[in-house]
Every structure is written in C-alpha cells, then in structure tokens.
Design a protein around this motif. Structure first.
Motif, PDB file in Angstrom:
ATOM      1  N   ASN A 170       3.708   3.605 -13.146  1.00 48.80           N
ATOM      2  CA  ASN A 170       3.006   3.570 -14.697  1.00 48.80           C
ATOM      3  C   ASN A 170       2.601   2.146 -14.962  1.00 48.80           C
ATOM      4  O   ASN A 170       1.912   2.281 -16.067  1.00 48.80           O
ATOM      5  N   ALA A 171       2.773   1.268 -14.376  1.00 43.07           N
ATOM      6  CA  ALA A 171       2.093  -0.033 -14.671  1.00 43.07           C
ATOM      7  C   ALA A 171       0.675  -0.241 -14.123  1.00 43.07           C
ATOM      8  O   ALA A 171      -0.275  -0.757 -14.870  1.00 43.07           O
ATOM      9  N   ILE A 172       0.471   0.312 -12.801  1.00 51.30           N
ATOM     10  CA  ILE A 172      -0.639  -0.065 -12.217  1.00 51.30           C
ATOM     11  C   ILE A 172      -1.396   1.150 -11.828  1.00 51.30           C
ATOM     12  O   ILE A 172      -2.612   1.039 -11.411  1.00 51.30           O
ATOM     13  N   GLY A 173      -1.004   2.346 -12.053  1.00 56.42           N
ATOM     14  CA  GLY A 173      -1.767   3.688 -11.826  1.00 56.42           C
ATOM     15  C   GLY A 173      -2.083   3.831 -10.736  1.00 56.42           C
ATOM     16  O   GLY A 173      -1.516   3.092  -9.745  1.00 56.42           O
ATOM     17  N   GLY A 174      -2.649   5.194 -10.246  1.00 57.71           N
ATOM     18  CA  GLY A 174      -2.529   5.592  -8.682  1.00 57.71           C
ATOM     19  C   GLY A 174      -3.708   4.645  -7.852  1.00 57.71           C
ATOM     20  O   GLY A 174      -3.481   4.693  -6.531  1.00 57.71           O
ATOM     21  N   HIS A 175      -4.701   4.357  -8.339  1.00 60.31           N
ATOM     22  CA  HIS A 175      -5.830   3.819  -7.441  1.00 60.31           C
ATOM     23  C   HIS A 175      -5.537   2.516  -6.984  1.00 60.31           C
ATOM     24  O   HIS A 175      -5.925   2.028  -5.744  1.00 60.31           O
ATOM     25  N   ALA A 176      -4.552   1.806  -7.749  1.00 66.70           N
ATOM     26  CA  ALA A 176      -4.018   0.510  -7.081  1.00 66.70           C
ATOM     27  C   ALA A 176      -3.534   0.553  -5.905  1.00 66.70           C
ATOM     28  O   ALA A 176      -3.617  -0.442  -5.065  1.00 66.70           O
ATOM     29  N   TYR A 177      -2.696   1.656  -5.376  1.00 67.04           N
ATOM     30  CA  TYR A 177      -2.239   1.939  -4.326  1.00 67.04           C
ATOM     31  C   TYR A 177      -2.852   1.895  -2.990  1.00 67.04           C
ATOM     32  O   TYR A 177      -2.865   1.538  -2.059  1.00 67.04           O
ATOM     33  N   GLY A 178      -4.410   2.456  -3.313  1.00 65.47           N
ATOM     34  CA  GLY A 178      -5.333   2.629  -2.418  1.00 65.47           C
ATOM     35  C   GLY A 178      -5.175   3.470  -1.316  1.00 65.47           C
ATOM     36  O   GLY A 178      -5.806   3.454  -0.191  1.00 65.47           O
ATOM     37  N   MET A 220      -1.906 -13.875   5.235  1.00 62.24           N
ATOM     38  CA  MET A 220      -1.985 -12.369   4.441  1.00 62.24           C
ATOM     39  C   MET A 220      -3.465 -11.548   5.018  1.00 62.24           C
ATOM     40  O   MET A 220      -4.069 -12.274   5.180  1.00 62.24           O
ATOM     41  N   ASN A 221      -3.082 -10.582   5.361  1.00 64.30           N
ATOM     42  CA  ASN A 221      -4.275  -9.805   6.188  1.00 64.30           C
ATOM     43  C   ASN A 221      -5.180  -9.186   5.158  1.00 64.30           C
ATOM     44  O   ASN A 221      -4.827  -9.068   3.814  1.00 64.30           O
ATOM     45  N   ALA A 222      -6.331  -8.633   5.599  1.00 62.41           N
ATOM     46  CA  ALA A 222      -7.180  -8.205   4.616  1.00 62.41           C
ATOM     47  C   ALA A 222      -6.875  -6.949   3.669  1.00 62.41           C
ATOM     48  O   ALA A 222      -7.153  -7.106   2.722  1.00 62.41           O
ATOM     49  N   ALA A 223      -6.037  -6.029   4.225  1.00 65.05           N
ATOM     50  CA  ALA A 223      -5.414  -5.121   3.494  1.00 65.05           C
ATOM     51  C   ALA A 223      -4.656  -5.478   2.326  1.00 65.05           C
ATOM     52  O   ALA A 223      -4.624  -4.920   1.185  1.00 65.05           O
ATOM     53  N   SER A 224      -3.822  -6.419   2.622  1.00 59.59           N
ATOM     54  CA  SER A 224      -3.010  -7.175   1.434  1.00 59.59           C
ATOM     55  C   SER A 224      -3.724  -7.885   0.342  1.00 59.59           C
ATOM     56  O   SER A 224      -3.451  -7.761  -0.804  1.00 59.59           O
ATOM     57  N   THR A 225      -4.835  -8.582   0.964  1.00 65.18           N
ATOM     58  CA  THR A 225      -5.644  -9.280  -0.054  1.00 65.18           C
ATOM     59  C   THR A 225      -6.313  -8.218  -0.950  1.00 65.18           C
ATOM     60  O   THR A 225      -6.239  -8.288  -2.155  1.00 65.18           O
ATOM     61  N   PHE A 258      -5.112  -5.002  -1.625  1.00 60.62           N
ATOM     62  CA  PHE A 258      -4.121  -4.533  -2.227  1.00 60.62           C
ATOM     63  C   PHE A 258      -3.939  -5.189  -3.734  1.00 60.62           C
ATOM     64  O   PHE A 258      -3.824  -4.911  -4.622  1.00 60.62           O
ATOM     65  N   ARG A 259      -3.619  -6.730  -3.189  1.00 60.64           N
ATOM     66  CA  ARG A 259      -3.378  -7.586  -4.496  1.00 60.64           C
ATOM     67  C   ARG A 259      -4.431  -7.575  -5.477  1.00 60.64           C
ATOM     68  O   ARG A 259      -4.359  -7.564  -6.875  1.00 60.64           O
ATOM     69  N   ARG A 260      -5.656  -7.625  -4.902  1.00 61.27           N
ATOM     70  CA  ARG A 260      -6.983  -7.786  -6.058  1.00 61.27           C
ATOM     71  C   ARG A 260      -6.876  -6.277  -6.831  1.00 61.27           C
ATOM     72  O   ARG A 260      -7.125  -6.135  -7.999  1.00 61.27           O
ATOM     73  N   ARG A 261      -6.693  -5.294  -6.158  1.00 58.36           N
ATOM     74  CA  ARG A 261      -6.543  -3.912  -6.966  1.00 58.36           C
ATOM     75  C   ARG A 261      -5.555  -3.806  -7.902  1.00 58.36           C
ATOM     76  O   ARG A 261      -5.673  -3.534  -9.195  1.00 58.36           O
ATOM     77  N   VAL A 262      -4.402  -4.461  -7.713  1.00 58.95           N
ATOM     78  CA  VAL A 262      -3.035  -4.438  -8.704  1.00 58.95           C
ATOM     79  C   VAL A 262      -3.648  -5.475  -9.643  1.00 58.95           C
ATOM     80  O   VAL A 262      -3.252  -4.967 -10.793  1.00 58.95           O
TER      81      VAL A 262
END
Ligand code: SF4
Length: 476
Positions: free
Chosen positions: A329-337, A1-6, A8-12
């Motif tokens: 609606n579950a994670i909001g906009g910021h989680a998308y990054g 898993m690359n850094a961007a994916s890690t 993303f998952r942390r934000r979610v």
C-alpha cells in the motif's frame, strides 16, 4: 549490491515520492479492506469455508497428476484440445502458433495474470497480431504501456484524472472529441471502443480462475462481462492457465466461489461466473467458438510440489494479501518489478523467476502477518518469506553487510548475558539522543529508516532490566 537491487531501490524511492500514486493507493486500500470485513461479518460460515478451500487445494496438489489427466480427458471428450507447456517461452509459443496458423490478425483478451507471466502480448505483437485487453483495468494499463500493478485491479495505481487524460489522448483519434472525467462516462467510452474490437476479434484469449476436472470446464469470475464476450464471439477460444488451477468438481467450485469474491472485492459473488467446456456443439448452435484450446502452464510450479513452498500453489489470486499489505500500500505494485506484486508475488516470483534477480522481494516485508490472516486458503506467507530469506542467507545472495549484522546478532543472542551488556550502551545512547523531543530524527547506520519516519525514543534501560525491576517492585 547487485544491479537488480539497485534498480529495486530506485523504483521504491520513486514510488514513495509519487503523490498521485499515494492518492490512488489510499483511495483503493480502505475500500477493499473494509468491504471484505463487512462481507465476512455477514457470512458466519466464512472460516469453515476457508478451511474447506485449503483442504480441497491440498488434496488436489497431492494428486495433481491424476486431476490434470481427468481434466484433459474431459476437455478432449468435449471437443477441445489441451496443450502442455513446461516453460513460459513454450506456453507463449504454443499460443502464437495457434494464432498464426489460424491467420488471426486481431485478438481480444480477458484478464489473465498467467498470460502476463509468459509475456504473451509481446510475443503476439512481434508476430504482427494486434492484442486488445478487454478488462477495463487491463485496457487502461495497456493504453499507458504499463504492466498491471495489482492482480485483480490492474490500474489501481491510477487516479481518475490520469485515466481521463489517457482516454482523451488515445480515443480522440477514434472520434471521441470530449475528455470524459465522470466514472460512468469513462466506463461508457471504454465500452463503446471495445465493442468494435469484440466484433472484429479472430481469437479470444482468457485465463481461468479454476479448471474443473469433473466436467472439463474452465471458470472465469469477473465483474465486467468482458470474459464472456472474449470467449464466445471469436471463432477460436484459447484458455491459458497454470496447472495448479484444477479442482475436482462443481461442488468444490461452490466452496471457492464463496470465499473468492468476499476476499477479493468484498462482494458475496462477482457479477459474472462463467463456465466454458469446449467448442460450440456441431450445427446445434450458431454461437460460440468453433475451436477450443487450453494451454496448461507449468513454469516452475511442478518443482514446488512436495517442497516447503507447496502451499503457495493453493493461491486463488484473490488479492487480499496485497490489499492488507503495508508495504504494497505504500509503494504500489510496479515498485516490486515483478508480474505478481505484494506478499504472494514476493513468495512466488523467486520460485518461478529464480532467486538471483529477485533478492529484494522476500525482504520487502515487515512480517506483520496480515497477509496470512487475510488469505482465504491459509497460505503461511510470512513463513514462506522467512524460508526465502534463509535460502538467500545459505546461498550468500543477500548483501554482505546484512549477513554480517545477522552473524553478529546470532553470536550475541546465544550469549544472553553478554547480549544484555552489549545492548545496554546503544539503548542508553539512543535515549540520550531523543529524550528531549521524544523521537529521534537520525540514527547512525539507519539513515534509510529515519529519513521517512521518526524513531520513538526508547527507555534508558533495556527491556530485560526494566522487566526485572518491575518484577522486583511487584514482589516487594
Ligand atoms: S496468497 Fe492468499 S490472499 Fe494472496 S492472492 Fe493468493 S489466495 Fe489471495
């Protein structure tokens, strides 16, 4: 898993654990969706208008160079200037240059997602220019040092209590001693603080919902009136807009206005629809800007023309796909990054920001199709997300385990008899695992799924076997 994916998952994970976010999102989602439904039910021609809007956009996109040239010619005739920017960096540099040359120290801004896309605020602030967001939602996220989390409701992720505390913290030094918590008091305080900024502003910068080729006008649709104060009070007006915003005529505008507000906020019309066509006429009026500039931003848009993603350029940024999206609606906009969140952002961001840093966005979707049915210009968002996934698969950008699972799946579905035999054992096992409680709390290799929801216990037999049995009984 690359850094961007890690990341993303942390934000979610953070978003899913944030109770205040949950509260704010639950409050907002029902309002948008129900109001849209009501507004559409009261307007029987809505679906005809959607078709017409899509057709106009498709016509423009096929002839984009022509309409952009007509638009530019009209702006020049009206006394304005047009600047062309190929990249985000070029666009923000053009604006910075205009601001620096005019000696501007303070700038007011109306809401503009494209200015977020080109990182305009950061660029101007680095040059020592004070930037004040004047849309209430944008003003709130600016005070919080955050980015918008929704394309039409930037502060939708905040509760009233959070906004109240934020205002108290930032407005107390300005002489507002009371912590206001009622909605009307919060709005009134923002209005009072922003009034001074409007008067002191050297330049007003806005986006544009549409650019009209026929008249050379830029159109802003708002509910707060801040767009008008931003555009008309300072001595220079700058409009920053994507090249896809151009439409042929005022008559076409009437089609878009009928679908935009209904799709966005469930209103028949937004409170303000303003058209700006150039600087103030010489010596005729004392009001209005002395200079009028339009910065047309490409930033990856022209490479979407003629591709399988062209339909994404129809987007009128209404936000309906976000409001209907279960993931958003579950994670909001910021989680998308990304600047553009939700379904439209998951399609657009890899196209303008590259696949490598946005691998997870096209996969953060259940493909339930609600975004497609709610889109006023018929953008086939789930199909475009599938196209992205195919691209990722081809470029080997998705994680190896995911690709391996799909390879095995493809192998099996091409051999239906073998597929049924292979499937029968896990189905039977799952049934044994969950038949007492009716749900399964944990599944090997799917712990991420079952950690936040129960898996319903499946039947002991596969669907095909069940179906064959029932057909046999039916025929007997
Ligand atoms: S993709 Fe469609 S629904 Fe989503 S913001 Fe754009 S126009 Fe609206």
């Amino acid at each position: 898993m690359n850094a961007a994916s890690t990341e993303f998952r942390r934000r979610v994970r953070m978003a899913l654990a944030d109770d205040q976010l949950k509260q704010a999102m639950n409050r907002a989602k029902g309002g948008f969706v129900l109001k849209r439904q009501k507004a559409i039910a009261e307007f029987p021609e809505f679906h005809q208008m959607r078709d017409a809007a899509r057709d106009i956009k498709d016509h423009v996109l096929t002839n984009l160079d022509l309409y952009l040239e007509i638009y530019e010619k009209k702006v020049l005739e009206n006394g304005g200037e047009v600047h062309w920017a190929r990249t985000a960096e070029e666009a923000s540099s053009i604006v910075e240059d205009l601001c620096s040359k005019s000696g501007a120290r303070k700038i007011t801004k109306g809401k503009s997602m494209v200015s977020e896309e080109i990182n305009l605020n950061e660029k101007l602030e680095k040059s020592g220019i004070q930037v004040i967001e004047t849309d209430l939602g944008e003003y709130i996220v600016q005070l919080a040092s955050e980015k918008p989390s929704h394309i039409i409701a930037p502060a939708v992720h905040k509760t009233r209590d959070q906004i109240s505390k934020l205002f108290y913290q930032h407005h107390k030094p300005l002489g507002y001693a009371n912590c206001v918590s009622e909605r009307k008091d919060i709005v009134q305080q923002a209005r009072s603080v922003l009034r001074n900024h409007f008067v002191e502003s050297d330049i007003g910068i806005t986006g544009a919902n549409f650019l009209i080729a026929e008249t050379g006008s830029s159109v802003i649709v708002t509910n707060e009136g801040n767009g008008d104060l931003t555009s008309t009070l300072p001595r220079m007006q700058i409009v920053v807009a994507g090249i896809e915003k151009v439409i042929p005529s005022l008559e076409d505008l009437s089609v878009f206005l009928r679908v935009l507000a209904r799709s966005a906020t469930g209103q028949e019309m937004s409170a303000y629809t303003s058209l700006y066509s150039g600087p103030r006429a010489d010596n005729t009026y004392e009001e209005g800007p002395e200079q009028y500039h339009v910065v047309l931003v490409d930033n990856g848009r022209s490479s979407m023309l003629g591709s399988e993603y062209q339909s994404m350029l129809r987007c009128i940024r209404c936000g309906a796909c976000l409001n209907h999206c279960t993931v958003y609606n579950a994670i909001g906009g910021h989680a998308y990054g990304s600047i553009y969140p939700g379904p439209m952002g998951s399609v657009l961001t890899p196209l303008i920001g590259g696949y490598e840093n946005n691998v997870d966005l096209p996969n953060a979707c259940t493909l339930n199709g609600l975004c497609k049915t709610s889109c006023p210009v018929h953008i086939p968002l789930p199909d475009l997300l599938r196209q992205h996934r195919t691209q990722q698969q081809r470029r080997k950008l998705s994680p190896f385990t995911g690709r391996l699972i799909f390879m095995i799946w493809v192998y099996l579905v091409r051999r239906p008899h073998f597929y049924q035999i292979v499937l029968a054992l896990p189905i039977w096992l799952l049934n044994r695992l969950g038949r007492q409680r009716g749900v399964i709390k944990w599944i090997p290799l799917a712990g991420g799924w079952t950690s936040s929801r129960d898996f319903p216990c499946p039947s002991a037999r596969t669907f095909q076997r069940e179906w064959r049995n029932q057909m046999r009984q039916f025929n007997d």
